[in-house]
Design a protein around this motif. Structure first.
Motif, PDB file in Angstrom:
ATOM      1  N   ALA A   1       0.830  -1.208   0.000  1.00  0.00           N
ATOM      2  CA  ALA A   1       0.000   0.000   0.000  1.00  0.00           C
ATOM      3  C   ALA A   1       0.855   1.245   0.000  1.00  0.00           C
ATOM      4  O   ALA A   1       0.582   2.211  -0.697  1.00  0.00           O
ATOM      5  CB  ALA A   1      -0.920  -0.017   1.208  1.00  0.00           C
ATOM      6  N   VAL A   2       1.945   1.191   0.768  1.00  0.00           N
ATOM      7  CA  VAL A   2       2.840   2.353   0.805  1.00  0.00           C
ATOM      8  C   VAL A   2       3.493   2.551  -0.556  1.00  0.00           C
ATOM      9  O   VAL A   2       3.548   3.656  -1.085  1.00  0.00           O
ATOM     10  CB  VAL A   2       3.917   2.165   1.894  1.00  0.00           C
ATOM     11  N   ASN A   3       3.969   1.442  -1.143  1.00  0.00           N
ATOM     12  CA  ASN A   3       4.634   1.521  -2.450  1.00  0.00           C
ATOM     13  C   ASN A   3       3.759   2.141  -3.513  1.00  0.00           C
ATOM     14  O   ASN A   3       4.188   2.954  -4.304  1.00  0.00           O
ATOM     15  CB  ASN A   3       5.027   0.106  -2.919  1.00  0.00           C
ATOM     16  N   LYS A   4       2.498   1.702  -3.490  1.00  0.00           N
ATOM     17  CA  LYS A   4       1.560   2.166  -4.516  1.00  0.00           C
ATOM     18  C   LYS A   4       1.580   3.678  -4.665  1.00  0.00           C
ATOM     19  O   LYS A   4       1.473   4.212  -5.743  1.00  0.00           O
ATOM     20  CB  LYS A   4       0.144   1.730  -4.105  1.00  0.00           C
ATOM     21  N   MET A   5       1.697   4.340  -3.529  1.00  0.00           N
ATOM     22  CA  MET A   5       1.538   5.787  -3.605  1.00  0.00           C
ATOM     23  C   MET A   5       2.699   6.474  -4.269  1.00  0.00           C
ATOM     24  O   MET A   5       2.596   7.609  -4.673  1.00  0.00           O
ATOM     25  CB  MET A   5       1.392   6.356  -2.190  1.00  0.00           C
ATOM     26  N   THR A   6       3.852   5.804  -4.379  1.00  0.00           N
ATOM     27  CA  THR A   6       5.039   6.532  -4.819  1.00  0.00           C
ATOM     28  C   THR A   6       5.432   6.268  -6.275  1.00  0.00           C
ATOM     29  O   THR A   6       6.307   6.904  -6.795  1.00  0.00           O
ATOM     30  CB  THR A   6       6.251   6.172  -3.943  1.00  0.00           C
ATOM     31  N   ILE A   7       4.776   5.315  -6.937  1.00  0.00           N
ATOM     32  CA  ILE A   7       5.222   4.975  -8.289  1.00  0.00           C
ATOM     33  C   ILE A   7       4.357   5.645  -9.337  1.00  0.00           C
ATOM     34  O   ILE A   7       3.151   5.711  -9.209  1.00  0.00           O
ATOM     35  CB  ILE A   7       5.145   3.452  -8.527  1.00  0.00           C
ATOM     36  N   LYS A   8       4.989   6.107 -10.366  1.00  0.00           N
ATOM     37  CA  LYS A   8       4.215   6.583 -11.502  1.00  0.00           C
ATOM     38  C   LYS A   8       4.958   6.199 -12.791  1.00  0.00           C
ATOM     39  O   LYS A   8       6.133   6.479 -12.945  1.00  0.00           O
ATOM     40  CB  LYS A   8       4.063   8.108 -11.430  1.00  0.00           C
ATOM     41  N   ILE A   9       4.285   5.552 -13.670  1.00  0.00           N
ATOM     42  CA  ILE A   9       4.928   5.093 -14.901  1.00  0.00           C
ATOM     43  C   ILE A   9       4.786   6.155 -15.981  1.00  0.00           C
ATOM     44  O   ILE A   9       3.719   6.751 -16.126  1.00  0.00           O
ATOM     45  CB  ILE A   9       4.268   3.793 -15.394  1.00  0.00           C
ATOM     46  N   ASN A  10       5.853   6.338 -16.744  1.00  0.00           N
ATOM     47  CA  ASN A  10       5.722   7.223 -17.908  1.00  0.00           C
ATOM     48  C   ASN A  10       5.106   6.402 -19.019  1.00  0.00           C
ATOM     49  O   ASN A  10       5.688   5.467 -19.540  1.00  0.00           O
ATOM     50  CB  ASN A  10       7.101   7.722 -18.371  1.00  0.00           C
ATOM     51  N   GLU A  11       3.908   6.714 -19.369  1.00  0.00           N
ATOM     52  CA  GLU A  11       3.200   5.907 -20.350  1.00  0.00           C
ATOM     53  C   GLU A  11       3.168   6.587 -21.704  1.00  0.00           C
ATOM     54  O   GLU A  11       3.116   7.794 -21.801  1.00  0.00           O
ATOM     55  CB  GLU A  11       1.760   5.692 -19.889  1.00  0.00           C
ATOM     56  N   SER A  12       3.182   5.773 -22.700  1.00  0.00           N
ATOM     57  CA  SER A  12       3.057   6.347 -24.048  1.00  0.00           C
ATOM     58  C   SER A  12       1.593   6.713 -24.293  1.00  0.00           C
ATOM     59  O   SER A  12       1.278   7.750 -24.848  1.00  0.00           O
ATOM     60  CB  SER A  12       3.544   5.344 -25.094  1.00  0.00           C
ATOM     61  N   ASP A  13       0.715   5.835 -23.873  1.00  0.00           N
ATOM     62  CA  ASP A  13      -0.702   6.206 -23.940  1.00  0.00           C
ATOM     63  C   ASP A  13      -1.279   6.007 -22.544  1.00  0.00           C
ATOM     64  O   ASP A  13      -0.812   5.153 -21.790  1.00  0.00           O
ATOM     65  CB  ASP A  13      -1.455   5.356 -24.968  1.00  0.00           C
ATOM     66  N   ASN A  14      -2.227   6.814 -22.208  1.00  0.00           N
ATOM     67  CA  ASN A  14      -2.691   6.686 -20.838  1.00  0.00           C
ATOM     68  C   ASN A  14      -3.885   5.740 -20.692  1.00  0.00           C
ATOM     69  O   ASN A  14      -4.756   5.931 -19.859  1.00  0.00           O
ATOM     70  CB  ASN A  14      -3.003   8.073 -20.252  1.00  0.00           C
TER      71      ASN A  14
ATOM     72  N   SER B   1      -6.079   5.756 -17.258  1.00  0.00           N
ATOM     73  CA  SER B   1      -7.519   6.031 -17.252  1.00  0.00           C
ATOM     74  C   SER B   1      -8.313   4.790 -16.879  1.00  0.00           C
ATOM     75  O   SER B   1      -9.322   4.862 -16.181  1.00  0.00           O
ATOM     76  CB  SER B   1      -7.983   6.589 -18.592  1.00  0.00           C
ATOM     77  N   LYS B   2      -7.821   3.632 -17.293  1.00  0.00           N
ATOM     78  CA  LYS B   2      -8.536   2.392 -16.970  1.00  0.00           C
ATOM     79  C   LYS B   2      -8.520   2.173 -15.463  1.00  0.00           C
ATOM     80  O   LYS B   2      -9.530   1.800 -14.855  1.00  0.00           O
ATOM     81  CB  LYS B   2      -7.859   1.228 -17.683  1.00  0.00           C
ATOM     82  N   LEU B   3      -7.357   2.398 -14.866  1.00  0.00           N
ATOM     83  CA  LEU B   3      -7.263   2.211 -13.422  1.00  0.00           C
ATOM     84  C   LEU B   3      -8.226   3.139 -12.698  1.00  0.00           C
ATOM     85  O   LEU B   3      -8.893   2.752 -11.741  1.00  0.00           O
ATOM     86  CB  LEU B   3      -5.817   2.448 -12.957  1.00  0.00           C
ATOM     87  N   GLN B   4      -8.273   4.371 -13.179  1.00  0.00           N
ATOM     88  CA  GLN B   4      -9.196   5.337 -12.582  1.00  0.00           C
ATOM     89  C   GLN B   4     -10.637   4.840 -12.697  1.00  0.00           C
ATOM     90  O   GLN B   4     -11.406   4.864 -11.742  1.00  0.00           O
ATOM     91  CB  GLN B   4      -9.044   6.684 -13.320  1.00  0.00           C
ATOM     92  N   GLU B   5     -10.958   4.352 -13.897  1.00  0.00           N
ATOM     93  CA  GLU B   5     -12.296   3.793 -14.134  1.00  0.00           C
ATOM     94  C   GLU B   5     -12.605   2.689 -13.144  1.00  0.00           C
ATOM     95  O   GLU B   5     -13.683   2.645 -12.554  1.00  0.00           O
ATOM     96  CB  GLU B   5     -12.325   3.179 -15.535  1.00  0.00           C
TER      97      GLU B   5
END
Lengths: 524, 407
Positions: free
Chosen positions: A296-309, A313-317
């Motif tokens: 849970a802690v890890n989740k908050m700190t990672i962000k992937i540079n995506e070519s398409d989002n 957006s799917k995760l948000q959905e």
């Protein structure tokens, strides 16, 4: 990944025709729809693999072929009525010997289970189309394979706090990878949890959506263990049985999980070693809890540079949907409770009216009042059945999907982890290269070879992890699409079933009041 | 807050039933005196009823007229009947219960506080719901006040009462104030004494079989009706809660449906629409059950109490009469105050016989009224339940048709 099944899938046009045929049959008569219910081992809607060209590709991949077979469920459904195993599972109204025997077995542990297990009978309409399995197999070209699972016959083994419920898991299949066409094993709840643990561990960074196992319930099980034989513990057992059945059905619906030897072992093997790492307070159990916290802690700190989002957006959905489904589930839960309350209050009211009727002097009015009491009594039964439907058709579906969406989120997290691993490897590689450069500059040839070896090692690791990431990305995408299709189908099917149960209730209501009206008019 | 919105009271009555809304009593509407409540206004704590009279009786100045009355004035009228010795032999029509909007107001307040935590659509929907509930309570209280007046107007003796005519005609404020604390306390003690006395009186066996039977019957009937009334209320409350839940389900499905424009979302939207409609029907079912069943039982709870009061008064008179007889015998034996004792005995005798005579008829009328009211309401209940169930059925069938056709 999952092994290839080594068979050539028949050309798609056949599939289409057959499915169109089956579709027509399904939509044809109401009876067949009524016959489908959540207690059968099969689902009721065939998929149409050629609905979109790219999705067609997905289905021609290994393993997914099997899945489309599972959904030729009308066969499985109707054949259920023929096979003894499955008539027990379906609790239908067809009065074959085996059915009644099967029903008795279900009622076995507690007499009061009658209430909950008989009730589903009256939800269903009596007319059920029976087709033999052979006929249906002839109708199809015989190329299709199927797998139906039923979980039935909960039996209490042992006594006191070491007691447990044992469930009968019956499989009926035409898949060649199994030794027999039909087989049965007995399993207990921890076996199911163990299966989930195994699959979870194996697929930890694959990006598959692993169906979550039903939840533990200390309160519920304790009541059963202690031997408290009332309707709430019978209800609990029934709820668990149904949940276990749905769980297995979801597992085998997943093309790659079906290929998993653990799954096969679970279905086939007579005796399974006891899964001890599923206990909450065991070592592995505690470890799991700690891991989850750190995740849970890890989740908050990672962000992937995506070519398409797409992923973002799917995760948000998915997160939004999970929240909404939770809300919906809460509302349905509330409805179930209020209906149960209504049920009790109606019963009480019915008795009160009966008493009033017995005091009333005017004989016609007295008769009408006792008729009213009877009407209210019937309404009570209707409310109870409706609450049952509300719960098993709708509430449990929603609860399942809230947890499934959690599993979907897990996939995204897994992908995140793989990416993280890749990033770290790239950083390490970079460091090794810098180290090599430094050595070159400092002119220390003895250590150079070591540095070169290191670089090679990490280069291959980086490319491995890159491939992994690609693969996970691809899998997650595929899985999400498959999941969404399944979800859409599941929801539609269940909601339609639910609406049909509502329809049924209203029909009965109309009959009740139509019978009462002349009595009321006869008062003079 | 919300009351301002409802101050434009006049319109709400121009709805379904405009005729005599005497739901719980089957009354012969008599041309010589017709009374109804043509209008009502809700203002903060008070409800103002417009009592409209049509009469061909000579004692009124006009043939048709209206006055505005409040709840306290109804109570004053009722109490004046009860206290009038002349009417001891009649079943006094039960007083209408006080208009009680507290629960509704509380809910509205809670809604206002929770406004931030829900979407705008949800808020407007819930507000509409609560307003509809408020309206329903309003209509009920109007109906109950009207029934009281109609019962008085239909009674051959009570309709001639002077206070009643003043109530109908005097177009100024009757200056009837509600009872203050001291008076309420007095009432309380009076009631305690009365019920104690009632027990004593009830213990006296009646010579007359008819009355003895009625006594036993009414006692049991009253208790059973009380029980049924309470239980019907609980049942209907559960029903309303279930309807509320369906409302929440419909809203959440709607939100789910608007997330995207996939097939599944369209499906959700259709189902949401269906649930919206079925919820309205379920709410109506609960409301109709409330009106036809719960209100009926409540009314007959009050009427059976009034009948019991009549029997008590008669019993009291009987005891007085018997005591007077004993006193007379004693006086004759001692030959002291014989005349006085004789007059007392005469008075008691007359009183008792007068009450007995009218009481018998009243109780028979009560029976007839009761049977007629139950018949009317039970028939209407069954018809409404059928209508709603069929409505639901149709909605479900058409929706299922659409959903199955699509998929």
């Amino acid at each position: 990944m999952s092994g290839s099944c080594g068979r050539n899938p028949p050309p798609f046009p056949d599939n289409e025709d057959l499915e169109a045929e089956i579709d027509a049959r399904v939509l044809d008569s109401d009876e067949e729809d009524e016959g489908e219910d959540i207690f059968t081992g099969a689902r009721s809607k065939p998929t149409t693999p050629t609905s979109a060209p790219d999705e067609g590709d997905i289905f021609s991949e290994e393993g997914s072929y099997i899945r489309s077979d599972v959904h030729h469920t009308t066969n499985g459904l109707h054949s259920d009525e023929e096979l003894d195993l499955f008539t027990e599972a379906t609790v239908e109204l067809t009065l074959t010997n085996t059915t009644s025997q099967g029903r008795r077995e279900i009622i076995g542990p507690t007499a009061s289970a009658c209430n909950t297990t008989h009730v589903p009978n009256s939800i269903l309409k009596p007319s059920i189309v029976t087709k033999t399995m052979e006929e249906l197999e002839e109708e199809e070209s015989g190329d299709q394979f199927e797998l139906n699972i039923a979980v039935t016959n909960p039996e209490k083994i042992g006594d006191g706090m070491t007691a447990y419920m044992s469930y009968k898991v019956s499989t009926q299949t035409t898949l060649p990878m199994f030794a027999n066409k039909t087989f049965t094993v007995r399993r207990r709840f921890s076996d199911f949890l163990g299966l989930y643990e195994k699959m979870s561990a194996k697929n930890s960074l694959m990006g598959c959506i692993i169906p979550p196992a039903p939840q533990k319930s200390v309160v519920g099980m304790t009541k059963v263990k202690v031997g408290k034989e009332d309707s709430s513990s019978a209800e609990f057992v029934e709820k668990r049985r149904a949940a276990l059945e749905r769980y297995l059905q979801r597992v085998v619906a997943h093309p790659s999980l079906l290929q998993d030897p653990d799954v096969r072992e679970f279905l086939e093997r007579d005796e399974l070693p006891r899964a001890v790492n599923t206990q909450t307070l065991s070592g592995p159990g505690l470890l799991k809890m700690i891991n989850r916290a750190s995740d849970a802690v890890n989740k908050m700190t990672i962000k992937i540079n995506e070519s398409d989002n797409w992923f973002e957006s799917k995760l948000q959905e998915v997160e939004n949907e999970e929240q909404l489904l939770r809300r919906l589930h809460a509302a349905v839960d509330s409805l179930v409770n209020h209906r149960k309350e209504l049920c009790i209050n109606t019963a009480v009211f019915s008795k009160s009216v009966a008493m009033l009727g017995s005091v009333e002097e005017n004989s016609a009015l007295s008769r009408a009042l006792s008729q009213l009491a009877e009407v209210e009594d019937k309404m009570e039964q209707l409310h109870q059945q409706q609450a049952f439907s509300d719960f098993f058709i709708l509430a449990e579906l929603l609860a399942d999907y809230v947890r499934l969406l959690g599993a979907v989120r897990c996939c995204f997290e897994q992908r995140m982890k793989v990416w993280q691993r890749l990033q770290e490897a790239q950083i390490t590689l970079q460091k090794k290269r810098e180290a090599e450069a430094k050595l070159l500059w400092a002119n220390k040839p003895e250590k150079l070879q070591q540095a070169k070896d290191d670089i090679n090692e990490w280069e291959s690791k980086v490319s491995q992890y890159e491939r992994d990431f690609e693969r996970v990305t691809c899998t997650v995408r595929k899985e999400v699409l498959r999941f969404e299709k399944e979800k859409a189908r599941d929801f539609k099917q269940h909601i339609v079933k639910y609406l049909e149960s509502l329809l049924h209730t209203q029909h009965r209501l109309v009959k009740c009041w139509e019978a009462f009206l002349p009595e009321a008019k006869a008062i003079a | 807050m919300m009351q301002e919105g409802l101050d434009d009271g006049p319109d709400f009555l121009s709805e379904e039933d405009r005729g005599p809304r005497a739901v719980n009593v089957d009354l012969q509407t008599d041309a010589t005196l017709q009374v109804d409540i043509s209008d009502a206004l809700s203002e903060r704590d008070k409800v103002k009823f417009t009592v409209h009279t049509k009469s061909t009786l000579p004692n009124f100045k006009q043939n048709e007229f209206s006055v505005v009355r409040q709840h306290e004035e109804f109570i004053w009228l009722h109490d004046s009947f009860v206290e009038n010795e002349e009417y001891a032999g009649y079943i006094i029509p039960p007083a209408p219960p006080r208009p009680d909007f507290d629960a509704s107001r509380e809910k509205l307040q809670k809604l206002g506080e929770g406004e931030g935590s829900m979407t705008k659509e949800e808020f407007t929907k819930m507000k509409q719901e609560l307003e509809a509930e408020y309206l329903a309570i309003f209509k009920k209280t109007v109906a109950m006040h009207e029934v009281f007046l109609c019962r008085v107007a239909a009674h051959p003796v009570l309709r001639k009462d002077l206070n009643f005519h003043v109530f109908l005609e005097y177009n100024q404020d009757l200056s009837v104030r509600g009872k203050n604390k001291k008076e309420k306390l007095e009432d309380f003690f009076k009631n305690v004494v009365k019920s104690a006395d009632g027990v004593l009186v009830a213990g006296v066996k009646d010579v007359d079989d008819f009355f003895e039977h009625e006594k036993t019957f009414l006692l049991e009937y009253h208790n059973r009706v009380k029980d049924s009334s309470a239980k019907s209320d609980r049942m209907i409350r559960s029903h309303k809660s279930a309807a509320d839940d369906i409302n929440r389900i419909a809203s959440t499905l709607y939100t789910l449906g608007t997330q995207d424009s996939t097939d599944l979302c369209k499906f959700f939207l259709k189902v949401s629409e269906l649930f919206e409609k079925t919820r309205k029907i379920e709410a109506r079912v609960a409301a109709d059950e409330d009106l036809k069943l719960a209100d009926l039982l409540k009314y007959y709870l009050r009427e059976s109490q009034a009948a019991k009061d009549l029997l008590y008064r008669r019993g009291r008179a009987l005891v007085d009469y018997e005591n007077a007889n004993k006193a007379l015998d004693k006086a004759r034996a001692k030959n002291k105050d014989v005349l006085q004792a004789e007059t007392t005995q005469q008075v008691c005798c007359q009183k008792f016989e007068k009450i007995s005579e009218s009481a018998k008829q009243e109780l028979i009328d009560f029976k007839t009224r009761r049977v007629a009211a139950f018949r009317k309401n039970l028939v209407e209940l069954a018809e409404l339940e059928l209508k709603h169930a069929k409505g639901n059925l149709q909605l479900l069938q058409s929706c299922l048709g659409v959903l199955k056709g699509d998929t």
